[in-house]
Structure formats: structure tokens, C-alpha cells
Motif scaffolding. Structure first.
Motif, short mmCIF file in Angstrom:
data_model
loop_
_atom_site.label_atom_id
_atom_site.label_comp_id
_atom_site.label_asym_id
_atom_site.label_seq_id
_atom_site.Cartn_x
_atom_site.Cartn_y
_atom_site.Cartn_z
N GLU A 171 29.94 85.95 55.55
CA GLU A 171 29.31 86.24 56.86
C GLU A 171 29.12 87.94 57.05
N ARG A 172 29.79 88.67 56.58
CA ARG A 172 29.44 90.10 56.40
C ARG A 172 28.21 90.37 55.67
N PHE A 173 28.00 89.75 54.49
CA PHE A 173 26.69 89.92 53.69
C PHE A 173 25.43 89.40 54.44
N VAL A 186 24.09 83.35 47.14
CA VAL A 186 24.86 83.15 45.83
C VAL A 186 24.71 84.07 44.72
N ASN A 187 23.54 84.59 44.65
CA ASN A 187 23.27 85.24 43.46
C ASN A 187 23.92 86.63 43.85
N PHE A 188 24.01 87.18 45.16
CA PHE A 188 24.63 88.37 45.16
C PHE A 188 26.27 88.39 44.91
N HIS A 189 26.91 87.25 45.62
CA HIS A 189 28.30 86.97 45.46
C HIS A 189 28.97 86.65 44.09
N ILE A 190 28.05 86.10 43.33
CA ILE A 190 28.61 85.85 41.65
C ILE A 190 28.42 87.16 41.15
N ALA A 191 27.29 87.96 41.44
CA ALA A 191 27.16 89.09 40.62
C ALA A 191 28.48 90.28 40.73
N ASN A 192 28.88 90.05 41.84
CA ASN A 192 30.07 90.80 42.40
C ASN A 192 31.30 90.26 42.09
N THR A 193 31.28 89.43 41.26
CA THR A 193 32.76 89.02 40.76
C THR A 193 32.89 89.64 39.32
N PRO A 194 34.39 89.74 38.96
CA PRO A 194 34.77 90.32 37.71
C PRO A 194 33.82 89.44 36.65
N ASP A 195 32.90 90.44 35.67
CA ASP A 195 32.42 89.95 34.54
C ASP A 195 31.69 88.34 34.59
N PRO A 196 30.76 88.46 35.46
CA PRO A 196 29.81 87.08 35.56
C PRO A 196 28.95 86.74 34.53
N VAL A 197 28.55 85.67 34.38
CA VAL A 197 27.85 85.31 33.33
C VAL A 197 26.46 84.88 33.87
N VAL A 198 25.43 85.20 33.01
CA VAL A 198 24.32 84.52 33.31
C VAL A 198 23.73 83.65 32.36
N LEU A 199 23.43 82.34 32.68
CA LEU A 199 23.13 81.36 31.86
C LEU A 199 21.60 81.91 31.22
N LYS A 200 21.40 81.80 29.94
CA LYS A 200 20.24 82.17 29.60
C LYS A 200 19.38 81.12 28.67
N MET A 201 18.02 81.39 28.77
CA MET A 201 17.03 80.68 27.96
C MET A 201 17.36 81.10 26.45
N GLU A 209 19.79 89.22 33.49
CA GLU A 209 20.95 90.30 33.20
C GLU A 209 21.73 90.38 34.74
N VAL A 210 22.74 91.27 34.89
CA VAL A 210 23.26 91.61 36.01
C VAL A 210 22.50 92.97 36.35
N TRP A 211 22.04 93.16 37.61
CA TRP A 211 21.31 94.30 38.05
C TRP A 211 22.41 95.06 39.04
N SER A 212 21.90 96.31 39.28
CA SER A 212 22.80 97.02 40.15
C SER A 212 21.65 96.47 41.57
N ALA A 213 22.68 96.55 42.80
CA ALA A 213 21.75 96.20 44.12
C ALA A 213 20.76 97.06 44.06
N ALA A 214 20.63 98.34 43.90
CA ALA A 214 19.73 99.24 44.03
C ALA A 214 18.49 98.85 43.24
N ARG A 251 26.36 94.90 42.77
CA ARG A 251 25.58 94.47 41.75
C ARG A 251 24.54 93.14 42.43
N TYR A 252 23.71 92.64 41.46
CA TYR A 252 22.85 91.35 42.22
C TYR A 252 22.31 90.76 40.65
N ILE A 253 22.12 89.42 40.64
CA ILE A 253 21.60 88.51 39.62
C ILE A 253 20.35 87.90 40.39
N ARG A 254 19.19 88.06 39.78
CA ARG A 254 18.05 87.28 40.48
C ARG A 254 18.03 85.99 39.77
N GLY A 255 19.10 85.21 39.94
CA GLY A 255 19.15 84.09 39.31
C GLY A 255 18.62 82.89 39.96
#
Length: 299
Positions: A215-217, A240-255, A156-161, A193-197
Motif C-alpha cells: 500500500e505504501r508503494f 510485483v517486480n518492485f517487491h521481488i527485486a527488493n527481497t534478499p538475493d532475488p532470481v531472474v529466470l532467463k531465456m 538483471e536486477v536494476w537500481s530503481a534509479a 532495486r527493480y526488475i523489469r520482469g
């Protein structure tokens, strides 16, 4: 000592079985605003050919770029060109990552970000095997939505917090854990947001990413982890996880359709398997999946 010996024997067995990938037809890349990028070392050459050919069999389009970690021989490069057609081989040492870490994964990420200005880019690790059609991935490409392979504890997409709080539960000083804890110090962490992907298979949408943001991150995290930790292996995946999570409507590929592999993983319904790390050669499954992929290519 015995563990290393067993691992070497398993690698040899896999290489012997994977050599059949060389009997499959060479690719004829089809031009499209899609790029597939992989970091590559000499020891993983056959693995990579299984990965890229099994993926391209399903996508049927896009350019192919390989980042040489410095170990590819001239014979390796000739084999890549013979098997993959118009493959773009870049020398990792020539890629400048600016203020970010500069190990090979980061040099690959810099290439991906640069290409994403005009292309949808798929990041493909050498230990991925594709076994069936990938309709969700195809849809992401069509809709220009970023994706990342989920992990065993996050689909799932998590909040960074939340991600920072989750990382506190690990008794570890691994780079990824330290970096995830540092998300607690980000401004507006509740809005980010963040995805632990798993970045071994990820899609980065066209026209969204900029290296200055990376570079800022990177600079933020490096200020909040132990000295030198951010320069170690694992920092690129967090990025990668952080930047993908903070795009519009990202997708997590699931088992179970898109999965990483470990001892207890059911891969019977998998369309894509990432054979990561310690579990790569467990039980001969990697070789079995490679054999299936090659059989599809030979039909």
C-alpha cells in the motif's frame, strides 16, 4: 474485424486441441508450505488447466488457489474441483485491496501476500506452459528466494534509479512506463532495486512480504503519475517486480530456458513458456506446446 475473426478462430483451434487436458488424471495435491495462485476467467479455463497441470507435474506438491474474476460458472467450478482435487476457489469481489487498485490482478496479489506469511507462493498466469523440469524454480522454493520471469529487455536486477531512467526512453503513456518513471521520486532510489520482469510467472518467498508495504508503494506511485493511470491494467506487474527485486538475493529466470513468447522467439530449449498478449496464438506454437505438455501428462 478480420483480425478479431482470426483471433477467434485461433482460440477455437487451441481450445479444441487443449481439451485433451481433460483426459489426464486429476491432480491429488500434496500438502506443503507452497501455494500456487492464479486469477481465472471463464474463457481461459482450458488454458489454465494446461498451465496448472503442466506445472504441478514438475513440482509435485503445494496447494492450489484460484481467484474467480466473476465469470466462472458453477460448471466451471465443478470442473476445476474434478480436475484439481482440493482447489481453493476464492471470489475476487470479496477480496479487499485497501488503498490499492482493485482490479482482479490486485485482488490476486492481495491473496498472494496474505498466503506468503506461511507459504512460498507461486503466481501462475493461465497462458504459461511447462515443458520440462524446473530445477532453478525448485531451488528457489527450497532456499526461500523470490523469483520473477525475465523480459526481453531485462534479465538483471536494476537500481530503481536506472529503471526510472530506462523508462524515459519509451515514447508511451502506458501505466507500466509511467509507474517506472515515478521510481525516480522514491526516497533512497539508489539503494532500492527493480526488475523489469514479467509477473505472469513469479515466486514470492515465505515470511517477507506485508500488505502495508504494498500500500505504501502504491500510494507513492499514484502521487506521481497522471490521475487515474495507476488504477489501469499494468500497475500490479510493476508492484510485483518492485517487491521481488527488493527481497534478499532475488532470481531472474532467463531465456532460453524460461521465456516469454513473441514472433521471433526460439522456444526449442524452453522448459517454460509464457504466451503473453498479442503473440499468444502466433504460428500455432501455443497449441503445439500444450499438446506436448498434455502428452507428458498422459504417459
Amino acid at each position: 474485424m478480420f483480425y478479431n475473426l482470426r483471433t477467434k478462430l485461433k482460440k477455437r483451434r487451441f481450445a479444441y486441441q487443449a481439451r485433451k487436458i481433460l483426459k489426464t488424471k486429476p491432480l491429488k495435491p500434496v500438502k506443503a508450505p507452497l501455494a500456487i495462485v492464479s486469477n481465472l476467467r471463464h474463457d481461459d479455463l482450458l488454458m489454465y488447466l494446461v498451465a496448472i497441470k503442466s506445472l504441478y507435474h514438475r513440482l509435485q506438491k503445494g496447494s492450489i488457489t484460484v481467484i474467480n474474476d466473476g465469470t466462472l460458472t458453477e460448471d466451471d467450478k465443478a470442473l476445476l474441483k474434478a480436475q484439481l482435487g482440493e482447489v481453493n476457489i476464492l471470489e475476487g469481489r470479496s477480496i479487499d485491496t485497501g488503498s490499492c487498485p482493485d482490479y482482479i490482478a490486485w485482488r490476486g496479489l492481495k491473496t498472494i501476500i496474505d498466503l506468503s506469511r506461511d507459504h512460498y507462493v507461486i503466481k501462475l498466469d493461465s497462458d504459461v506452459v511447462v515443458l520440462d523440469d524446473l530445477p532453478l524454480v525448485m531451488k528457489c522454493i527450497e532456499d526461500n528466494r523470490s523469483f520473477v520471469l525475465g523480459s526481453f529487455d531485462c534479465e538483471e536486477v536494476w537500481s530503481a534509479a536506472y529503471a526510472a531512467d530506462h523508462a524515459q526512453g519509451y515514447q508511451s503513456d502506458h501505466t507500466q512506463i509511467l509507474a517506472e518513471r515515478s521510481l525516480a521520486h522514491l526516497p533512497d532510489q539508489d539503494q532500492l532495486r527493480y526488475i523489469r520482469g514479467c509477473s505472469g510467472f513469479a515466486g514470492m518467498q515465505r515470511g517477507f512480504y506485508d500488505w502495508s508495504d504494498v500500500e505504501r508503494f502504491s500510494g507513492h506511485v499514484e502521487r506521481h503519475v497522471d490521475a487515474g493511470a495507476w488504477r489501469k491494467w499494468g500497475s500490479e506487474q510493476v508492484t510485483v517486480n518492485f517487491h521481488i527485486a527488493n527481497t534478499p538475493d532475488p532470481v531472474v529466470l532467463k531465456m532460453p530456458v524460461y521465456t516469454n513468447h513473441r514472433e521471433d522467439t526460439d522456444i526449442s530449449r524452453a522448459a517454460l513458456v509464457h504466451f503473453l498478449g498479442t503473440w499468444r496464438f502466433y504460428g500455432g506454437r501455443y497449441a503445439d506446446c500444450a499438446k506436448r505438455a498434455v502428452a507428458d501428462l498422459l504417459e
